[in-house]
Design a protein around this motif. Structure first.
Motif, mmCIF file in Angstrom:
data_model
loop_
_atom_site.group_PDB
_atom_site.id
_atom_site.type_symbol
_atom_site.label_atom_id
_atom_site.label_comp_id
_atom_site.label_asym_id
_atom_site.label_seq_id
_atom_site.Cartn_x
_atom_site.Cartn_y
_atom_site.Cartn_z
ATOM 1 N N PRO A 38 -1.270 67.096 95.676
ATOM 2 C CA PRO A 38 -2.481 66.534 96.583
ATOM 3 C C PRO A 38 -2.141 65.698 97.945
ATOM 4 O O PRO A 38 -2.761 65.961 98.995
ATOM 5 C CB PRO A 38 -3.369 65.707 95.458
ATOM 6 C CG PRO A 38 -2.830 66.132 94.235
ATOM 7 C CD PRO A 38 -1.539 66.514 94.342
ATOM 8 N N TRP A 39 -1.487 64.493 97.741
ATOM 9 C CA TRP A 39 -1.160 63.929 98.814
ATOM 10 C C TRP A 39 -0.224 64.407 99.788
ATOM 11 O O TRP A 39 -0.438 64.608 101.023
ATOM 12 C CB TRP A 39 -0.234 62.592 98.514
ATOM 13 C CG TRP A 39 -0.918 61.753 97.824
ATOM 14 C CD1 TRP A 39 -0.554 61.288 96.204
ATOM 15 C CD2 TRP A 39 -2.176 60.700 97.919
ATOM 16 N NE1 TRP A 39 -1.508 60.221 95.788
ATOM 17 C CE2 TRP A 39 -2.349 59.961 96.699
ATOM 18 C CE3 TRP A 39 -2.955 60.808 99.158
ATOM 19 C CZ2 TRP A 39 -3.593 59.033 97.058
ATOM 20 C CZ3 TRP A 39 -4.191 59.431 99.326
ATOM 21 C CH2 TRP A 39 -4.382 59.155 97.999
ATOM 22 N N THR A 40 0.635 65.501 99.350
ATOM 23 C CA THR A 40 1.548 66.205 100.244
ATOM 24 C C THR A 40 0.650 67.094 101.003
ATOM 25 O O THR A 40 0.734 67.534 102.216
ATOM 26 C CB THR A 40 2.667 66.956 99.361
ATOM 27 O OG1 THR A 40 3.270 65.924 98.728
ATOM 28 C CG2 THR A 40 3.528 67.463 100.365
ATOM 29 N N LEU A 41 -0.187 67.827 100.393
ATOM 30 C CA LEU A 41 -1.172 68.753 100.635
ATOM 31 C C LEU A 41 -2.096 68.130 101.908
ATOM 32 O O LEU A 41 -2.072 68.781 102.959
ATOM 33 C CB LEU A 41 -2.046 69.433 99.761
ATOM 34 C CG LEU A 41 -2.961 70.705 99.972
ATOM 35 C CD1 LEU A 41 -2.278 71.720 100.826
ATOM 36 C CD2 LEU A 41 -3.891 71.203 98.753
ATOM 37 N N ALA A 42 -2.509 67.027 101.533
ATOM 38 C CA ALA A 42 -3.655 66.462 102.534
ATOM 39 C C ALA A 42 -2.757 65.997 103.684
ATOM 40 O O ALA A 42 -3.112 66.106 104.834
ATOM 41 C CB ALA A 42 -4.279 65.237 101.970
ATOM 42 N N VAL A 201 -1.261 58.825 109.385
ATOM 43 C CA VAL A 201 -0.564 57.530 109.037
ATOM 44 C C VAL A 201 -0.992 56.842 107.851
ATOM 45 O O VAL A 201 -0.146 56.517 106.925
ATOM 46 C CB VAL A 201 -1.030 56.462 110.245
ATOM 47 C CG1 VAL A 201 -0.573 54.988 109.824
ATOM 48 C CG2 VAL A 201 -0.371 56.898 111.429
ATOM 49 N N THR A 202 -2.484 56.926 107.295
ATOM 50 C CA THR A 202 -2.635 56.596 106.173
ATOM 51 C C THR A 202 -2.255 57.286 104.956
ATOM 52 O O THR A 202 -2.066 56.746 103.879
ATOM 53 C CB THR A 202 -4.108 56.363 106.233
ATOM 54 O OG1 THR A 202 -4.694 57.917 106.282
ATOM 55 C CG2 THR A 202 -4.718 55.471 107.214
ATOM 56 N N LEU A 203 -2.135 58.578 104.929
ATOM 57 C CA LEU A 203 -1.643 59.383 104.057
ATOM 58 C C LEU A 203 0.160 59.417 103.798
ATOM 59 O O LEU A 203 0.313 59.553 102.723
ATOM 60 C CB LEU A 203 -1.931 61.029 104.346
ATOM 61 C CG LEU A 203 -3.550 61.038 104.109
ATOM 62 C CD1 LEU A 203 -3.851 62.809 104.893
ATOM 63 C CD2 LEU A 203 -3.704 61.342 102.551
ATOM 64 N N ALA A 204 0.684 59.105 104.924
ATOM 65 C CA ALA A 204 2.302 59.301 104.745
ATOM 66 C C ALA A 204 2.720 58.576 103.890
ATOM 67 O O ALA A 204 3.762 58.788 102.966
ATOM 68 C CB ALA A 204 2.707 58.557 106.108
ATOM 69 N N PRO A 205 2.550 57.071 103.447
ATOM 70 C CA PRO A 205 3.254 56.150 102.251
ATOM 71 C C PRO A 205 3.039 56.937 100.854
ATOM 72 O O PRO A 205 3.756 56.953 100.191
ATOM 73 C CB PRO A 205 2.463 55.085 102.493
ATOM 74 C CG PRO A 205 1.959 54.785 103.914
ATOM 75 C CD PRO A 205 1.492 56.103 104.433
ATOM 76 N N PHE A 206 1.584 57.423 100.500
ATOM 77 C CA PHE A 206 1.253 57.820 99.490
ATOM 78 C C PHE A 206 2.085 59.171 99.240
ATOM 79 O O PHE A 206 2.552 59.664 98.128
ATOM 80 C CB PHE A 206 -0.148 58.291 99.397
ATOM 81 C CG PHE A 206 -1.032 56.907 99.408
ATOM 82 C CD1 PHE A 206 -1.097 56.191 98.361
ATOM 83 C CD2 PHE A 206 -1.370 56.355 100.622
ATOM 84 C CE1 PHE A 206 -1.590 54.899 98.392
ATOM 85 C CE2 PHE A 206 -1.991 55.255 100.800
ATOM 86 C CZ PHE A 206 -2.213 54.430 99.242
#
Length: 326
Positions: A38-42, A201-206
């Protein structure tokens, strides 16, 4: 008659097709979710979308760089709301709940937008608009419960439904923030690119933590075709049409077109997944379109309609339209 040079007419035309682009997220996203986390996809969805947008947005980004930097806190929050909660959040939710529950909950966002505008901007909700909203909601419910009250009462809610509810609220807040006066000077395409960057930017760490824990990263051609489809159709086309609509007609009116998500989703399921059309699909679509027309058509149109009707029929029309006939 449609006039392509008329800004409002062009905005309404784009808003009519906008839910079709958003609905593609369900078809493409569900296929991609089988092979991409999920995180990678987003994250990849919005990274590719940003790369698509940059050539078109760069002149505006350069010209309005100071406005963007000045409002970076706001843009960062909007990136979190629109791309984090409504991106990875939705993909997580689909692991725990059905698309039916998700659609029913997510299409509550137009009502939430109206409530937020009423609470924080003092926006009045007219009787005609309220009736239109009720009709649209009834149309959505008719489609997602397949015209059966038993199906409606049998719905069960779970953790995925809670995530969808948070995503719907996030989308409503995102939509209202789009109309902030501090962002009005930035062109739609450039603002969209800045928001996409904030989402990345907000998705990158996750995403980095997810890749480290699972060891999964998309490698197949099918996975990357799905990601490109999500980036170009469900992201660039969908969000651009919505943001342009918000800029021209406001978040409340633009948000009402989200009620078209269920019928467009059904249409895509018929075309791409071989599902069948039923009577409740047509009934729901007619209710939704009647609600949209009632809630968004300008008062001048109702006055012209009322003027052509006998006074006895004109009394059935709302507000100013009735006065025009008397």
């Amino acid at each position: 008659m449609f006039d392509p040079t008329n800004v409002r007419q062009r905005a309404f035309a784009l808003l009519l097709v906008m839910p079709l682009f958003f609905a593609s997220n369900i078809v493409i996203g569900r296929a991609a979710a089988d092979t991409v986390e999920p995180w990678t996809l987003a994250f990849l969805r919005w990274l590719v979308a940003l790369l698509i947008l940059l050539p078109f947005a760069l002149p505006g980004l350069k010209a309005h760089g100071r406005d963007i930097v000045r409002n970076w806190d706001l843009i960062g929050v909007m990136g979190l709301l629109g791309m984090w909660f409504c991106g990875a959040g939705v993909y997580f939710a689909l692991r725990y709940t059905s698309a039916t529950n998700g659609t029913l909950i997510y299409t509550s966002s137009p009502v939430l937008i109206l409530v937020l505008e009423w609470l924080f901007r003092g926006r009045a909700i007219g009787r005609r608009e309220a009736i239109g909203i009720v009709l649209a909601i009834l149309g959505v419910v008719a489609i997602v419960v397949k015209g059966s009250l038993a199906q409606l009462f049998a719905l069960r809610f779970n953790a995925g439904d809670v995530i969808f509810a948070i995503a719907a609220l996030s989308w409503a807040v995102y939509s209202v923030l789009l109309k902030r006066s501090t962002l009005s000077a930035v062109p739609t395409m450039s603002l969209f690119a800045a928001l996409a960057f904030a989402g990345v930017v907000t998705l990158a760490p996750f995403t980095l933590v997810e890749i480290a824990e699972t060891g999964h990263f998309p490698a197949s051609l099918d996975a990357w075709l799905s990601i490109f489809g999500l980036a170009s159709i469900s992201s660039v086309l969908a969000f651009y049409c919505f943001q342009l609509g918000v800029a021209v007609v406001g978040p409340s009116t633009a948000g009402l077109f989200m009620y078209l998500l269920p019928p467009y989703g059904v249409l895509m399921a018929v075309v791409f997944l071989g599902e069948e059309l039923h009577g409740y699909h047509f009934a729901g679509f007619l209710l939704i379109m009647a609600g949209l027309l009632l809630a968004t058509a300008p008062a001048a149109l109702w006055r012209r309609v009322a003027a052509m009707l006998p006074p006895s029929l004109a009394h059935a029309l709302p507000g100013r339209a009735r006065a025009a006939a008397e």
